[in-house]
Write a protein that holds these residues in place. Structure first.
Motif, short mmCIF file in Angstrom:
data_model
loop_
_atom_site.label_atom_id
_atom_site.label_comp_id
_atom_site.label_asym_id
_atom_site.label_seq_id
_atom_site.Cartn_x
_atom_site.Cartn_y
_atom_site.Cartn_z
N UNK A 10 0.63 -1.54 -0.30
CA UNK A 10 0.31 0.19 -0.06
C UNK A 10 0.61 1.33 -0.60
N UNK A 11 2.31 1.21 0.44
CA UNK A 11 2.52 2.68 0.86
C UNK A 11 3.72 2.70 -0.70
N UNK A 12 3.43 2.08 -1.77
CA UNK A 12 4.22 2.32 -3.01
C UNK A 12 2.45 1.85 -4.30
N UNK A 13 1.41 2.01 -3.61
CA UNK A 13 0.24 2.30 -4.51
C UNK A 13 -0.97 3.16 -4.06
N UNK A 14 -1.89 3.03 -4.66
CA UNK A 14 -2.86 3.42 -4.23
C UNK A 14 -4.33 2.43 -4.14
N UNK A 15 -5.18 2.71 -2.95
CA UNK A 15 -6.46 1.92 -2.11
C UNK A 15 -6.53 1.84 -3.67
N UNK A 44 2.73 5.79 13.58
CA UNK A 44 2.54 4.64 14.60
C UNK A 44 0.88 4.91 13.74
N UNK A 45 0.46 6.39 13.99
CA UNK A 45 -1.16 6.30 14.32
C UNK A 45 -1.35 5.36 12.17
N UNK A 46 -1.12 6.56 11.33
CA UNK A 46 -0.99 6.39 9.86
C UNK A 46 -1.06 4.44 9.50
N UNK A 47 0.15 4.29 10.30
CA UNK A 47 0.38 2.81 10.20
C UNK A 47 -1.68 1.81 10.30
N UNK A 48 -1.74 2.05 11.09
CA UNK A 48 -2.44 1.11 11.63
C UNK A 48 -3.69 1.32 11.15
N UNK A 49 -4.20 2.69 11.01
CA UNK A 49 -5.26 3.02 10.43
C UNK A 49 -5.43 2.89 8.90
N UNK A 50 -4.44 2.66 7.79
CA UNK A 50 -4.41 2.34 6.65
C UNK A 50 -3.93 0.76 6.61
N UNK A 51 -3.44 0.61 7.10
CA UNK A 51 -3.26 -1.15 7.21
C UNK A 51 -4.40 -1.83 7.61
N UNK A 53 -7.42 -0.37 7.48
CA UNK A 53 -8.52 -0.44 6.08
C UNK A 53 -8.36 -1.81 5.74
N UNK A 54 -6.82 -1.56 4.64
CA UNK A 54 -6.18 -2.22 4.01
C UNK A 54 -6.81 -3.38 4.38
N UNK A 55 -6.85 -4.45 5.70
CA UNK A 55 -6.88 -6.10 6.05
C UNK A 55 -7.90 -5.98 5.96
N UNK A 79 4.47 -2.93 19.65
CA UNK A 79 3.86 -3.94 20.45
C UNK A 79 5.10 -5.14 20.76
N UNK A 80 5.08 -5.76 21.46
CA UNK A 80 6.06 -7.17 22.03
C UNK A 80 6.63 -8.37 21.31
N UNK A 81 7.31 -8.89 21.69
CA UNK A 81 6.77 -10.32 21.37
C UNK A 81 5.79 -11.22 22.37
N UNK A 82 5.50 -10.30 23.18
CA UNK A 82 4.51 -10.69 24.99
C UNK A 82 2.84 -9.71 24.68
N UNK A 83 3.27 -8.63 23.29
CA UNK A 83 1.84 -7.96 22.89
C UNK A 83 2.07 -7.67 21.82
N UNK A 84 1.24 -8.40 21.32
CA UNK A 84 0.91 -8.12 20.03
C UNK A 84 -0.24 -7.84 20.14
N UNK A 85 -0.99 -7.03 20.73
CA UNK A 85 -2.40 -6.48 20.36
C UNK A 85 -2.28 -5.63 18.94
N UNK A 86 -1.41 -4.27 18.82
CA UNK A 86 -1.69 -3.76 17.57
C UNK A 86 -1.60 -4.09 16.45
N UNK A 87 -1.26 -5.17 16.51
CA UNK A 87 -1.25 -6.82 15.44
C UNK A 87 -2.65 -7.05 15.51
N UNK A 88 -2.83 -7.26 16.50
CA UNK A 88 -4.29 -7.73 16.32
C UNK A 88 -5.65 -6.21 15.98
N UNK A 89 -5.06 -5.23 15.95
CA UNK A 89 -6.24 -4.42 16.60
C UNK A 89 -5.96 -3.87 14.50
N UNK A 90 -5.18 -4.18 14.17
CA UNK A 90 -4.95 -4.35 12.71
C UNK A 90 -5.97 -5.16 11.90
#
Length: 364
Positions: A10-15, A44-51, A53-55, A79-90
Motif C-alpha cells: 500500500x505504501x507504493x500504490x493507491x487504495x 504509528x497511527x497512520x500505519x495502523x489506520x491504513x493497514x 482498512x486494507x486488511x 508491540x512486543x513478543x508478549x503483546x501483539x495487540x497492535x497487530x490484533x487491532x489491525x
C-alpha cells in the motif's frame, strides 16, 4: 491444501489499484496476501489506520493477510513478543518475523492469545527444532522463504531444498515466492528485477515457477512476490492441476487421435521398477491390448531426454505404453514419437520420482 497468494504494498500504490488487484486475484481463487511493514516509514497511527482498512478489505474478499516485520517494526508500533495487540487491532492473520527476538521471546510469541500465526524465515538456518523442544506452540508456527529483488542473489536450488526439507521435517507449513514477468512491477524496495525465492525461477513463465515448486511435494503456499501480476498470469496459475506434476508438451506432426487419447485421457505414473532410460506409464496398455497403434516413421536415430513416445504395434505386448525418455535410447521402430517436453520444462523431469502421478497440458 495449497494456497496461492499475491503481494500488495500500500505504501507504493493507491487504495483503488490495490483493491482492484485483490478483486482480480480473488476471482482466480487466490486466498493469501503478503505485505511488508519493513519499508513503511510513517507514524504509528497512520500505519495502523491504513493497514487496518486494507486488511478489512482483504478479509471481505476472502484473503488472509501476513505482514513482514522485525523488532524495529514491533517497537515502532508499540508491540512486543508478549503483546501483539497492535497487530490484533489491525486484524493481522500472520506475522512474519524477518528478524528475531531472544530465544525465549521467539517461543513466547507463538503462544499469543490472539491466535495470530507466527511465520519464521525459511531462508535461514533457524533452530526451530530447538524452539519446539523448549515448548514453542507448533499450531501457531509456519515458515516462509525470503524473496530476492537483486538479480543473481536468489537461493540456489539445493540450498532452497535443504532449508525446505529441514522445516517440513518438523511438520511445519512452508511457503515460497514466485515472480511475475509483468513490466514495471515493484516490491517493498526500489529494485525491479522480479521477486522470486529461487534464482533459477527469475524470468521463467510464472506457471512453470509454480509447477516446479509444487513438484517438490514440499511447498504448501505459493506467493507472487511482486505487484502487479498480469491477469493472464493469475489465470494460468488458477488453471494448474495441483494434484500431480504436469508438463507442457510440443506435439509431433502426425500424432493420431488414439495417441492423443493416451497422452491426455489416462492417469500416468512412473512404474516403481524404474529404469534409468525411460519413465514408463503402463496404465494404457490394458485398453490397447486388442487395439492397433500403427508404426509411424521417425527419421532420427535416437530419442533424447524429454522426448515422449508411445509403444506401437511392432512391440504389441507393450502397445499403448507411454514413455518419457530420460537418457538417449535407440529408435528401433517400436516406439512412435508423439511429442517433446520443452527445454524449460525439463526441470520438472528431475523431480518426477517413480510412482508419482504426472500429466500433460494441452498447449494452445
Amino acid at each position: 491444501m495449497h494456497r496461492m497468494g499475491i503481494s500488495v504494498y500500500p505504501e507504493h500504490s493507491t487504495e483503488e489499484k490495490d483493491y482492484a488487484y485483490m478483486r482480480l486475484a480473488a476471482k482466480y481463487g487466490f486466498t493469501r496476501i503478503f505485505t511488508c511493514l519493513l519499508s513503511v516509514n510513517e507514524p504509528k497511527e497512520i500505519i495502523i489506520n491504513k493497514f487496518t482498512r486494507f486488511i478489512e478489505q482483504a478479509h471481505e474478499l476472502g484473503f488472509i493477510v501476513g505482514v513482514d516485520t522485525n523488532p524495529t517494526v514491533f517497537s515502532h508500533l508499540g508491540a512486543s513478543p508478549l503483546d501483539l495487540k497492535p497487530f490484533s487491532d489491525m486484524k493481522v492473520d500472520i506475522i512474519r518475523l524477518d528478524g528475531h527476538f531472544s530465544d525465549r521471546e521467539d517461543i513466547a510469541i507463538t503462544h499469543n492469545p490472539y491466535g495470530i500465526l507466527i511465520e519464521f524465515n525459511g531462508s535461514s538456518n533457524t533452530a526451530l527444532d530447538l524452539m519446539i523442544e523448549r515448548g514453542a506452540n507448533t499450531h501457531n508456527m509456519i515458515v516462509c522463504h525470503n524473496f530476492y529483488p537483486q538479480k543473481y542473489t536468489g537461493l540456489g536450488w539445493n540450498k532452497f531444498m535443504e532449508f525446505t526439507n529441514k522445516y517440513k521435517a518438523l511438520g511445519l507449513s512452508v511457503a515460497a515466492f514466485v515472480s511475475s514477468n509483468n513490466e514495471n512491477t515493484f516490491g517493498p524496495w526500489p529494485v525491479y528485477k522480479g521477486l522470486p525465492t529461487c534464482e533459477m525461477h527469475r524470468g521463467l513463465p510464472i506457471d512453470l515457477q509454480v509447477r516446479h515448486l509444487l513438484a517438490t511435494n514440499k511447498i504448501d503456499d505459493i506467493l507472487i512476490g511482486n505487484a502487479f501480476a498480469r491477469e493472464d498470469e493469475l489465470k494460468a496459475i488458477s488453471q494448474i492441476d495441483k494434484t500431480k506434476i504436469t508438463f507442457k508438451l510440443e506435439l509431433a506432426e502426425g500424432v493420431t487421435d488414439e495417441e492423443k487419447n493416451i497422452i491426455y485421457s489416462y492417469p500416468h505414473f512412473g512404474r516403481g521398477d524404474a529404469s534409468d532410460y525411460i519413465i514408463r506409464s503402463s496404465v494404457p496398455r490394458e485398453d490397447y491390448r486388442n487395439k492397433t497403434i500403427p508404426y509411424r516413421k521417425y527419421d532420427k536415430e535416437l530419442f533424447h531426454r524429454g522426448d515422449v513416445v508411445i509403444v506401437n504395434d511392432n512391440l504389441a505386448h507393450y502397445r499403448g505404453e507411454l514413455e518419457i525418455v530420460e537418457k538417449d535410447i535407440l529408435n528401433d521402430g517400436e516406439r512412435n514419437f508423439v511429442g517433446r517436453i520443452p527445454t524449460q520444462e525439463l526441470i520438472l523431469l528431475e523431480l518426477l520420482k517413480p510412482e508419482y502421478l504426472f500429466g500433460f497440458i494441452k498447449m494452445e
